[in-house]
Design a protein around this motif. Structure first.
Motif, short mmCIF file in Angstrom:
data_model
loop_
_atom_site.label_atom_id
_atom_site.label_comp_id
_atom_site.label_asym_id
_atom_site.label_seq_id
_atom_site.Cartn_x
_atom_site.Cartn_y
_atom_site.Cartn_z
N ALA A 138 0.83 -1.20 0.00
CA ALA A 138 0.00 0.00 0.00
C ALA A 138 0.86 1.25 0.00
O ALA A 138 1.89 1.29 0.68
N GLU A 139 0.43 2.25 -0.75
CA GLU A 139 1.17 3.50 -0.80
C GLU A 139 0.25 4.69 -1.03
O GLU A 139 -0.73 4.61 -1.77
N THR A 140 0.60 5.81 -0.37
CA THR A 140 0.06 7.12 -0.73
C THR A 140 1.26 7.94 -1.20
O THR A 140 1.77 8.82 -0.49
N LEU A 141 1.73 7.62 -2.39
CA LEU A 141 2.96 8.22 -2.90
C LEU A 141 2.79 9.70 -3.22
O LEU A 141 3.77 10.45 -3.24
N SER A 142 1.56 10.12 -3.47
CA SER A 142 1.33 11.51 -3.85
C SER A 142 1.80 12.49 -2.77
O SER A 142 2.11 13.64 -3.08
N LYS A 143 1.90 12.03 -1.52
CA LYS A 143 2.30 12.95 -0.45
C LYS A 143 3.82 13.11 -0.33
O LYS A 143 4.29 13.97 0.42
N LEU A 155 4.66 9.83 -12.77
CA LEU A 155 4.73 8.37 -12.82
C LEU A 155 3.86 7.69 -11.78
O LEU A 155 3.46 6.54 -11.97
N PHE A 156 3.57 8.37 -10.69
CA PHE A 156 3.11 7.66 -9.50
C PHE A 156 1.63 7.88 -9.18
O PHE A 156 1.03 8.88 -9.55
N GLY A 157 1.07 6.89 -8.47
CA GLY A 157 -0.30 6.95 -8.01
C GLY A 157 -0.42 6.36 -6.62
O GLY A 157 0.57 5.97 -6.00
N ASP A 158 -1.66 6.28 -6.12
CA ASP A 158 -1.93 5.80 -4.77
C ASP A 158 -2.85 4.58 -4.83
O ASP A 158 -3.66 4.44 -5.76
N GLY A 276 -0.88 3.97 -12.88
CA GLY A 276 0.46 4.49 -12.68
C GLY A 276 1.27 3.52 -11.84
O GLY A 276 0.91 2.37 -11.64
N ASN A 277 2.39 4.01 -11.34
CA ASN A 277 3.30 3.25 -10.49
C ASN A 277 2.88 3.45 -9.04
O ASN A 277 2.93 4.56 -8.53
N ILE A 278 2.46 2.38 -8.36
CA ILE A 278 2.03 2.49 -6.96
C ILE A 278 2.98 1.71 -6.06
O ILE A 278 2.60 1.17 -5.02
N SER A 282 1.58 -2.13 -6.51
CA SER A 282 1.36 -2.44 -7.92
C SER A 282 1.04 -3.91 -8.17
O SER A 282 0.07 -4.24 -8.86
N VAL A 283 1.86 -4.80 -7.63
CA VAL A 283 1.67 -6.23 -7.89
C VAL A 283 0.35 -6.75 -7.32
O VAL A 283 -0.43 -7.40 -8.03
#
Length: 320
Positions: A138-143, A155-158, A276-278, A282-283
């Motif tokens: 799990a990721e909240t990469l936007s932050k 590139l990135f998403g959540d 996008g890339n999470i 992602s997997v």
């Protein structure tokens, strides 16, 4: 006995952000992003948090597996963007899904996080310490993105993905895991600096920094070798595999890996175009999409592979 995936689940934020939306706030375009990455849109969190998305994905995976939170004995979350330094995201999930019996902790292996969580859970289950586990990426990469850096932030998403595991006679066949810490800083995000009575630093936020060319060279060189390793351990070749479920970093990486393995790109499903890339998510998100679409058949041989920050990588060959 080995470890089998009994159920999957995922959760994406409600808000869709297209390439055209990004073009309104930075010097980019749909054509520039799409041709270089394969990404058309991604989901970005507004009210959603990492633990919220984890809990939603976990509940869906439990439902798919026909289990309740009370039955789960182990929870591992692969993430680098938890809501807190402590408590861990896994402990947040444990509380919210009612998994009172479960031991819970996080692992930080960036884009390989879900594969590392799977490897750890597999070891626990094989040792007989636990009979089942819930693992998540799990990721909240936007932050942690610099939204003025168009070469990286687009590139990135959540999102979050989950899988329920049990000891079973079929499932995991072989693993390949590794790290190259000497090259780790080609993809990095600094933590908080020392700040105490002896030294003081400004508390401005740090963002992700990436050398895209170096990450690309690492991925296209290392990932095929990792996949070939898990195949060799089980006496199989690439032609025996139904699906290659890879971390969704860049369409060019997926195409290069397929070419180096001598496999049709049709065996490499994608969620990159709409997610996008999470990173660690992602997997499992892609695996859940495939599961919900009925693409996974009992007896299918499947390779999962994650790769990224660390630098780290992990691959697993399993029978569905």
């Amino acid at each position: 006995m080995t470890t089998r995936i009994m159920g999957t689940g995922s959760c994406l934020p409600q808000t869709v952000v297209t390439n055209d939306d990004l073009a309104k706030i930075m010097d980019t375009s749909d054509e520039w992003i799409r041709t270089r990455t394969g990404i058309r849109e991604r989901r970005l969190a507004k009210e959603e948090t990492t633990s919220f998305m984890c809990c939603e994905a976990a509940l869906r995976a439990l439902e798919d597996a026909g289990m309740s939170g009370e039955e789960i004995e182990l929870i591992i979350v692969g993430t680098l963007t938890g809501d807190y330094v402590t408590p861990s995201t896994a402990c947040e999930v444990q509380a919210k899904i009612g998994a009172k019996r479960a031991v819970a902790f996080d692992v930080n292996a960036a884009c390989s996080g879900f594969l590392f969580a799977l490897h750890i859970a597999h070891a626990y289950l094989q040792a007989g310490i636990y009979q089942n586990a819930l693992i998540l990426g799990a990721e909240t990469l936007s932050k942690i993105m610099d939204w003025s850096d168009r070469s990286t932030c687009v590139l990135f998403g959540d999102g979050a993905g989950a899988a329920v595991l049990k000891r079973d006679e079929r499932g995991v066949l072989s693993f390949d895991m590794g790290c190259d810490g000497a090259k780790g800083h080609v993809l990095s995000c600094k933590g908080r600096p020392n700040n105490n009575p002896l030294v003081s630093h400004p508390t401005e936020p740090e963002f992700v920094h990436m050398d895209g060319q170096e990450v690309y060279k690492f991925a296209v060189g290392r990932v095929p070798k990792s996949i070939q390793s898990v195949l060799a351990q089980s006496g199989m070749d690439a032609g025996d595999i139904s699906w290659f479920v890879l971390h969704q970093a860049n369409i060019r990486i997926l195409q290069s890996v397929a070419k180096r393995l001598g496999v049709s790109e049709e065996k490499f499903p994608i969620s990159l175009d709409h997610c996008g890339n999470i990173s660690a998510a992602s997997v499992p998100i892609l695996l859940d999409e495939m599961n919900q679409k009925g693409m996974l058949k009992r007896g299918d041989k499947i390779v999962l592979s994650g790769f990224g920050g660390g630098l780290s990588w992990g691959s697993v060959l399993l029978e569905w």
